[in-house]
Design a protein around this motif. Sequence first.
Motif, PDB file in Angstrom:
ATOM      1  N   ASP A 148       0.812  -1.214   0.000  1.00  0.00           N
ATOM      2  CA  ASP A 148       0.000   0.000   0.000  1.00  0.00           C
ATOM      3  C   ASP A 148       0.845   1.263   0.000  1.00  0.00           C
ATOM      4  OD1 ASP A 148      -2.274  -1.572   0.007  1.00  0.00           O
ATOM      5  OD2 ASP A 148      -2.525  -1.476   2.170  1.00  0.00           O
ATOM      6  N   ALA A 152      -6.711   0.499  -5.664  1.00  0.00           N
ATOM      7  CA  ALA A 152      -7.934   1.244  -5.355  1.00  0.00           C
ATOM      8  C   ALA A 152      -8.890   1.238  -6.552  1.00  0.00           C
ATOM      9  CB  ALA A 152      -7.589   2.677  -4.947  1.00  0.00           C
ATOM     10  N   GLN A 183     -10.398  -2.192  -6.814  1.00  0.00           N
ATOM     11  CA  GLN A 183     -11.391  -2.412  -5.767  1.00  0.00           C
ATOM     12  C   GLN A 183     -12.703  -1.701  -6.078  1.00  0.00           C
ATOM     13  OE1 GLN A 183      -9.092  -1.199  -2.341  1.00  0.00           O
ATOM     14  NE2 GLN A 183      -8.423  -3.298  -1.947  1.00  0.00           N
ATOM     15  N   ARG A 184     -12.617  -0.513  -6.654  1.00  0.00           N
ATOM     16  CA  ARG A 184     -13.848   0.178  -7.081  1.00  0.00           C
ATOM     17  C   ARG A 184     -14.570  -0.644  -8.146  1.00  0.00           C
ATOM     18  NH1 ARG A 184     -10.549   4.674  -6.471  1.00  0.00           N
ATOM     19  NH2 ARG A 184     -10.048   4.747  -8.680  1.00  0.00           N
TER      20      ARG A 184
END
Length: 188
Positions: free
Chosen positions: A113, A123, A126-127
């Motif tokens: 991360d 990110a 994940q969206r």
Amino acid sequence: MADRLRADAQRNRAALIAAARDVFAEHGLDASLDEIARRAGVGNATLYRRFPTRRDLVAEVFAGQMTGYVELAETALADPDPWAGFVGYLTRLFEAQATDRGLSELLANSGFDDDERLAGLLATAQRGATEVIQRAQSAGRLRDDFTREDISLLMRANAGVLRSSPDSGAWQRYLSLVLEGLGVSKDL
């Protein structure tokens, strides 16, 4: 002469990335850096000059593959059938884990991360995963309590299946069982 060195440096960098991709796929993220340098045909000093830390090398190798991870959700969202899109998404995700141990470890642990590129790609992925899930739920095909975090749990479990099973196709059986448990029957 400077141009030649620059071209050599580029070739060495590309060879290191290609070798690292192969070695990480075979042996995971803790693979030997000496083996990576050996396969690239360069010395350890060259590896460390180009990539001072293991994390730098991992980030460079997997930035391209994480782009593919983002594309998995885009492919799933393009499927006109939300359930088929979800099933295809999980199938391709599990298959990627089965064929690339390094990627499997990276996706299951999300331990990078602190790398801006990987964190941004993660990110975005994940969206996309959230959209795939919500779309299948809105269609009444995926249980309502399933969340994006559950995909991380499934991936960790799949990583265990991949590590512990002598059967290279065990991930497919595991995925089949998971999908049967996640689906909502149209007959209800």
